[in-house]
Structure formats: structure tokens, C-alpha cells
Design a protein around this motif. Structure first.
Motif, mmCIF file in Angstrom:
data_model
loop_
_atom_site.group_PDB
_atom_site.id
_atom_site.type_symbol
_atom_site.label_atom_id
_atom_site.label_comp_id
_atom_site.label_asym_id
_atom_site.label_seq_id
_atom_site.Cartn_x
_atom_site.Cartn_y
_atom_site.Cartn_z
ATOM 1 N N LEU A 86 7.700 0.069 -12.395
ATOM 2 C CA LEU A 86 8.400 -0.435 -11.215
ATOM 3 C C LEU A 86 7.851 -1.806 -10.843
ATOM 4 O O LEU A 86 6.724 -2.142 -11.197
ATOM 5 N N TYR A 87 8.649 -2.562 -10.102
ATOM 6 C CA TYR A 87 8.150 -3.814 -9.535
ATOM 7 C C TYR A 87 7.560 -3.515 -8.162
ATOM 8 O O TYR A 87 8.018 -2.587 -7.480
ATOM 9 N N PRO A 88 6.565 -4.282 -7.736
ATOM 10 C CA PRO A 88 5.978 -4.036 -6.413
ATOM 11 C C PRO A 88 7.009 -4.035 -5.285
ATOM 12 O O PRO A 88 6.910 -3.237 -4.356
ATOM 13 N N TYR A 89 8.031 -4.906 -5.376
ATOM 14 C CA TYR A 89 9.028 -4.935 -4.302
ATOM 15 C C TYR A 89 9.832 -3.631 -4.262
ATOM 16 O O TYR A 89 10.309 -3.215 -3.206
ATOM 17 N N GLN A 90 9.972 -2.958 -5.422
ATOM 18 C CA GLN A 90 10.678 -1.681 -5.434
ATOM 19 C C GLN A 90 9.871 -0.606 -4.704
ATOM 20 O O GLN A 90 10.427 0.199 -3.953
ATOM 21 N N LEU A 91 8.555 -0.610 -4.938
ATOM 22 C CA LEU A 91 7.693 0.319 -4.204
ATOM 23 C C LEU A 91 7.767 0.052 -2.707
ATOM 24 O O LEU A 91 7.907 0.974 -1.901
ATOM 25 N N ARG A 92 7.690 -1.216 -2.334
ATOM 26 C CA ARG A 92 7.732 -1.585 -0.919
ATOM 27 C C ARG A 92 9.034 -1.121 -0.276
ATOM 28 O O ARG A 92 9.036 -0.615 0.848
ATOM 29 N N ARG A 93 10.144 -1.269 -0.980
ATOM 30 C CA ARG A 93 11.435 -0.825 -0.432
ATOM 31 C C ARG A 93 11.440 0.678 -0.174
ATOM 32 O O ARG A 93 11.948 1.149 0.844
ATOM 33 N N VAL A 94 10.887 1.447 -1.123
ATOM 34 C CA VAL A 94 10.824 2.901 -0.953
ATOM 35 C C VAL A 94 9.980 3.239 0.271
ATOM 36 O O VAL A 94 10.384 4.042 1.113
ATOM 37 N N TRP A 95 8.806 2.618 0.379
ATOM 38 C CA TRP A 95 7.914 2.907 1.507
ATOM 39 C C TRP A 95 8.572 2.521 2.833
ATOM 40 O O TRP A 95 8.535 3.281 3.790
ATOM 41 N N ASP A 96 9.170 1.327 2.865
ATOM 42 C CA ASP A 96 9.817 0.859 4.102
ATOM 43 C C ASP A 96 10.966 1.780 4.509
ATOM 44 O O ASP A 96 11.122 2.098 5.688
ATOM 45 N N ARG A 97 11.763 2.220 3.540
ATOM 46 C CA ARG A 97 12.877 3.114 3.829
ATOM 47 C C ARG A 97 12.369 4.422 4.438
ATOM 48 O O ARG A 97 12.937 4.946 5.393
ATOM 49 N N ILE A 99 9.507 4.908 6.045
ATOM 50 C CA ILE A 99 8.941 4.641 7.372
ATOM 51 C C ILE A 99 10.057 4.483 8.399
ATOM 52 O O ILE A 99 10.040 5.127 9.459
ATOM 53 N N PHE A 100 11.038 3.642 8.104
ATOM 54 C CA PHE A 100 12.086 3.344 9.076
ATOM 55 C C PHE A 100 13.025 4.524 9.318
ATOM 56 O O PHE A 100 13.595 4.654 10.390
ATOM 57 N N SER A 101 13.169 5.397 8.321
ATOM 58 C CA SER A 101 14.036 6.561 8.508
ATOM 59 C C SER A 101 13.283 7.730 9.131
ATOM 60 O O SER A 101 13.883 8.738 9.501
ATOM 61 N N GLY A 102 11.956 7.600 9.209
ATOM 62 C CA GLY A 102 11.145 8.671 9.785
ATOM 63 C C GLY A 102 10.918 9.833 8.844
ATOM 64 O O GLY A 102 10.478 10.897 9.266
ATOM 65 N N THR A 103 11.200 9.645 7.562
ATOM 66 C CA THR A 103 11.050 10.735 6.593
ATOM 67 C C THR A 103 9.734 10.700 5.831
ATOM 68 O O THR A 103 9.458 11.594 5.047
ATOM 69 N N GLY A 104 8.942 9.677 6.037
ATOM 70 C CA GLY A 104 7.688 9.590 5.302
ATOM 71 C C GLY A 104 6.844 8.439 5.785
ATOM 72 O O GLY A 104 7.089 7.869 6.851
ATOM 73 N N GLN A 105 5.865 8.099 4.983
ATOM 74 C CA GLN A 105 4.960 7.016 5.334
ATOM 75 C C GLN A 105 4.585 6.225 4.087
ATOM 76 O O GLN A 105 4.867 6.637 2.981
ATOM 77 N N ALA A 106 3.928 5.117 4.312
ATOM 78 C CA ALA A 106 3.461 4.272 3.215
ATOM 79 C C ALA A 106 2.042 4.705 2.842
ATOM 80 O O ALA A 106 1.342 5.320 3.644
ATOM 81 N N PRO A 107 1.611 4.374 1.632
ATOM 82 C CA PRO A 107 0.224 4.663 1.266
ATOM 83 C C PRO A 107 -0.739 3.795 2.065
ATOM 84 O O PRO A 107 -0.333 2.828 2.705
ATOM 85 N N THR A 108 -2.002 4.128 1.989
ATOM 86 C CA THR A 108 -3.036 3.341 2.649
ATOM 87 C C THR A 108 -3.346 2.123 1.795
ATOM 88 O O THR A 108 -3.672 2.260 0.612
ATOM 89 N N THR A 109 -3.254 0.947 2.382
ATOM 90 C CA THR A 109 -3.564 -0.293 1.661
ATOM 91 C C THR A 109 -5.029 -0.632 1.877
ATOM 92 O O THR A 109 -5.510 -0.659 3.012
ATOM 93 N N VAL A 110 -5.731 -0.865 0.775
ATOM 94 C CA VAL A 110 -7.138 -1.272 0.833
ATOM 95 C C VAL A 110 -7.218 -2.747 0.478
ATOM 96 O O VAL A 110 -6.332 -3.291 -0.174
ATOM 97 N N SER A 111 -8.274 -3.398 0.883
ATOM 98 C CA SER A 111 -8.361 -4.850 0.727
ATOM 99 C C SER A 111 -8.891 -5.304 -0.632
ATOM 100 O O SER A 111 -8.681 -6.450 -1.016
ATOM 101 N N SER A 112 -9.587 -4.420 -1.348
ATOM 102 C CA SER A 112 -10.182 -4.842 -2.619
ATOM 103 C C SER A 112 -10.309 -3.651 -3.565
ATOM 104 O O SER A 112 -10.223 -2.493 -3.146
ATOM 105 N N GLU A 113 -10.553 -3.968 -4.809
ATOM 106 C CA GLU A 113 -10.750 -2.913 -5.797
ATOM 107 C C GLU A 113 -12.011 -2.115 -5.478
ATOM 108 O O GLU A 113 -12.051 -0.899 -5.653
#
Length: 145
Positions: A86-97, A99-113
Motif C-alpha cells: 500500500l501507499y502511505p496515503y492509502q493507509l492514512r485514508r483508511v485511518w481517517d475514514r 476516525i471520522f465515521s466513528g467506527t475505529g481509530q488510527a494507530p499510535t504514531t511514534v516519533s522515531s524507530e
């Protein structure tokens, strides 16, 4: 005017440079999980389901906790493309959808490896990714089939 010999030399040099650049090791991405995940391998589809937040539990019932790097991180881009397909923007779209629909959440973003490794090692049910090699007994490297 450039001679044929000059053009040939330039082309040869370009090919050699391209081959050298292509053979550089850019780092193997490892799919990683907390040692208690209970699995040693995931299919590509299962990995996608975890990272799109659609698969919420490990086979042993443990709640999955997904960690990712920022969208613009080079390792995140490579992992998304090469491991998940997948492309990163595809993942972001899934997460945003979700979140905005109230059916789920995004993963936890960490700042570094480094933070990724720390969080996966200390969070039961955690899943993430990192560049190898990983030498932490609390982290299990998962094979992607």
C-alpha cells in the motif's frame, strides 16, 4: 560536438552508477511484535488488516496495539509499499475514514524507530516495524508470507 566514444563512456558510467545505487542496502524492514504475540508469521493480508486497524486481536485473544512512524518517514513509506503493498496515503485514508465515521481509530504514531522498538518491547500485543537487525528479547520478528 560530442564524439561517439564520449557518449559511450558517459552511458557506461551511467549504467555502472545505476547498478551501484541499486545494489546499495537500504535496510530490510522487519515486521515486529511483542514477544507474547503468539505467532511467528503473518500473511501479507493479515499484516494489512492489522495496520488498517481492521484486525483487532491476536489469535491468542490479546488486543493488538499498532505503532507506526509518521507518514513522511522513509521507513514508513518503504514498509507500506514493500511489506503491505500500500501507499502511505492509502493507509492514512483508511485511518481517517474510520476516525471520522466513528467506527475505529488510527494507530499510535511514534516519533522515531528507537521509540518504536521501546514501545513494541514494552506493550503487550504491540505490532510495528523497524530496520533490522533487532536484538531485543522482548521483540519477536514476524515473517511475512
Amino acid at each position: 560536438m560530442i564524439s561517439r566514444r564520449s557518449v559511450r563512456n558517459i552511458l557506461k558510467s551511467s549504467v555502472v552508477m545505476a547498478l551501484c545505487c541499486a545494489s546499495l542496502h537500504v535496510g530490510a524492514q522487519d515486521l515486529i511484535a511483542h514477544r507474547d504475540a503468539g505467532v511467528d508469521a503473518l500473511t501479507r493480508n493479515e499484516a494489512r488488516l492489522f495496520f488498517t486497524m481492521r484486525l483487532k486481536n491476536w489469535p491468542n485473544g490479546t488486543l493488538a496495539k499498532v505503532f507506526v512512524l509518521p507518514d513522511n518517514n522513509a521507513l514508513h513509506t518503504r514498509f507500506s509499499n514493500e511489506v503491505l503493498g500500500l501507499y502511505p496515503y492509502q493507509l492514512r485514508r483508511v485511518w481517517d475514514r474510520q476516525i471520522f465515521s466513528g467506527t475505529g481509530q488510527a494507530p499510535t504514531t511514534v516519533s522515531s524507530e528507537r521509540e518504536m522498538l521501546e514501545r513494541v518491547a514494552t506493550t503487550p500485543g504491540a505490532i510495528g516495524y523497524a530496520d533490522g537487525p533487532i536484538e531485543n528479547p522482548s521483540i519477536r520478528i514476524l515473517e511475512v508470507r
